[in-house]
Design a protein around this motif. Sequence first.
Motif, PDB file in Angstrom:
ATOM      1  N   UNK A  48       0.891  -1.127  -0.138  1.00 10.22           N
ATOM      2  CA  UNK A  48       0.017   0.124   0.109  1.00 10.22           C
ATOM      3  C   UNK A  48       1.031   1.320  -0.003  1.00 10.22           C
ATOM      4  N   UNK A  49       0.443   2.394  -0.415  1.00  9.77           N
ATOM      5  CA  UNK A  49       1.184   3.505  -0.466  1.00  9.77           C
ATOM      6  C   UNK A  49       0.368   4.694   0.349  1.00  9.77           C
ATOM      7  N   UNK A  50       0.911   5.626   1.123  1.00 12.53           N
ATOM      8  CA  UNK A  50       0.464   6.339   1.894  1.00 12.53           C
ATOM      9  C   UNK A  50       1.178   7.693   1.761  1.00 12.53           C
ATOM     10  N   UNK A  51       0.291   8.984   2.003  1.00 14.36           N
ATOM     11  CA  UNK A  51       1.020  10.131   1.883  1.00 14.36           C
ATOM     12  C   UNK A  51       0.689  10.836   0.694  1.00 14.36           C
ATOM     13  N   UNK A  52       0.136  12.087   0.613  1.00 15.15           N
ATOM     14  CA  UNK A  52       0.229  13.099  -0.382  1.00 15.15           C
ATOM     15  C   UNK A  52       0.739  14.204   0.000  1.00 15.15           C
ATOM     16  N   UNK A  53       1.168  15.281  -1.083  1.00 10.52           N
ATOM     17  CA  UNK A  53       1.924  16.590  -0.620  1.00 10.52           C
ATOM     18  C   UNK A  53       0.781  17.228   0.333  1.00 10.52           C
ATOM     19  N   UNK A  54       1.325  17.853   1.347  1.00  8.26           N
ATOM     20  CA  UNK A  54       0.496  18.347   2.278  1.00  8.26           C
ATOM     21  C   UNK A  54       0.070  17.499   3.479  1.00  8.26           C
ATOM     22  N   UNK A  55       0.359  16.215   3.416  1.00  6.52           N
ATOM     23  CA  UNK A  55      -0.490  15.239   4.386  1.00  6.52           C
ATOM     24  C   UNK A  55       0.756  14.575   5.183  1.00  6.52           C
ATOM     25  N   UNK A  56       1.921  15.358   5.381  1.00  4.44           N
ATOM     26  CA  UNK A  56       3.084  14.895   6.231  1.00  4.44           C
ATOM     27  C   UNK A  56       2.524  14.170   7.422  1.00  4.44           C
ATOM     28  N   UNK A  57       1.553  14.894   8.020  1.00  9.17           N
ATOM     29  CA  UNK A  57       1.200  14.551   9.395  1.00  9.17           C
ATOM     30  C   UNK A  57       0.453  13.049   9.436  1.00  9.17           C
ATOM     31  N   UNK A  58       0.134  12.491   8.508  1.00 13.67           N
ATOM     32  CA  UNK A  58      -0.555  11.503   8.508  1.00 13.67           C
ATOM     33  C   UNK A  58       0.430  10.367   8.603  1.00 13.67           C
ATOM     34  N   UNK A  59       1.545  10.627   8.046  1.00 11.39           N
ATOM     35  CA  UNK A  59       2.961   9.770   8.256  1.00 11.39           C
ATOM     36  C   UNK A  59       3.544   9.796   9.273  1.00 11.39           C
TER      37      UNK A  59
END
Length: 453
Positions: free
Chosen positions: A349-360
């Motif tokens: 699976x891949x997680x994380x998009x630009x601007x979503x650093x906090x989710x990682x």
Amino acid sequence: MQRAVVVGGGVAGLAAARDLADAGCDVLLLEATDRAGGKLRRGEVAGVTVDVGAEAMIHRRPEGVDLARELGLPIVHPTGATSRVWTRGALRRLPRTLMGAPLDLEELEETGILGEEGMVRARHQLLPQPDDDASVGELVATRFGDEVVDRLVEPLLGGVYAGQARHISATAAVPQLVDLIARPEFVLPPAPADAAPVFAGVDGGMWRLAEALEADLHGRPGVEVRHGATVTAIRRTNGGFAVGTSDGEETAELLVVATPAPPAARLLSDVAPAAADELLQVCYASVALVTLAFRADDGGVREALDVGASGFLVPPVDGRQVKASTFSFAKWAWVRAAGEEQGLLVLRTSLGRFGEQATLQVPDDQLVQASLADLAAATGLTATPVDAVVQRWGGGLPQYWVGHLDRVARVRAAVARVPGLAVCGAAYDGVGVPATIGSAHRAVAELLGARSS
Ligand SMILES: Cc1cc2nc3c(=O)[nH]c(=O)nc-3n(C[C@H](O)[C@H](O)[C@H](O)COP(=O)(O)OP(=O)(O)OC[C@H]3O[C@@H](n4cnc5c(N)ncnc54)[C@H](O)[C@@H]3O)c2cc1C
């Protein structure tokens, strides 16, 4: 013999070092970490060796497959399995599109990806006005409406750039779209019957390309690949450059900076400050890949996963945590065979998009749990994996925002004013492996061309 230093041992730096060695230079490649390859990297899940970075390359651009073939690596292609879009509560067939812009509205309607209103808007096509540099999202939204952008363009573009469609430059990322989107008929010329497959890979994993490149360099006189050598500063000298590293100083007549834009900006701040200022403006998205191995004969695993799809993409509007899942065992025959030896199905699976650093910014096991929760909701999979590996790519993907091509031209112009200096890598001519290799070929050709003129 001229001495060349290459900073950064990703695929761009390795390819540049090889070209310089081919041209008869003495070459020193300085790589900050303990291994070369950058985003081409191998990992192991439940004893199966897989890619934990890039896993494929566009076949249409020749630089990747050509280089792999030169190095004696076997080229393979994905199986015919196709991806789904997980949206509006179901895994839906991906219709034919050009980076999310639909090529057949009847087919799009059958998939159920758009709601009723979205479909009405998609049919009510408006032709975008010509613009020097618009975002992919803006062009497609003008023609087909916002829902096409939200549910098709975002997940497809997100798979390549981990970015946002309304920021990413169409000219830089999908030039073909710019040509087509303002035409009354939105159709692609038919592919010839003997058209080559769109994607390729290396049998056993793309990481082999980096390892083969490094092995090729090790075999050459006058060439050194040094790991654990962070370049900290570059200054000009009478004969070229002084290159400061974590453990000393090297000299070079020719210098190729093949790092991502942020370190390149720091390193060029003295020798090419105008280029450094431009490079500082290039933003990056962080992503994480979670590779999972499931026992194939655990109850329900095959029924949930082995259904002929190569995985699924997830539009950000659906509010899930994963942005995509690749069923590697279904996409690549070599992954299936490697897993089968141990009765395993391997996927990621891949997680994380630009601007979503906090989710990682959570522990690894939370990324694994988030992946399992989304896989369960999408496919009904309830089994526990036998192993899970998390690979983080902080600042992994440069964002080609509107204005990117002009920015790159300004970087190159500033760099060209410094004799003996060149830059290459994913920040310049495309983020994919072939484009990155192409930028390395170009950097060395420019250096050597300037030397002979
Ligand atoms: C998760 C992920 C999946 C991807 N999947 C695909 C895919 O399937 N297909 C595809 O075509 N592309 C894919 N890409 C994109 C592609 O892999 C990259 O764009 C490409 O590999 C980048 O190569 P590079 O050499 O430019 O940079 P990198 O791979 O980033 O290498 C740069 C190197 O420079 C080193 N370095 C940095 N600073 C210094 C310093 N000061 N001194 C010395 N060394 C330094 C780093 O340690 C690194 O090794 C993916 C990218 C990511 C993040």
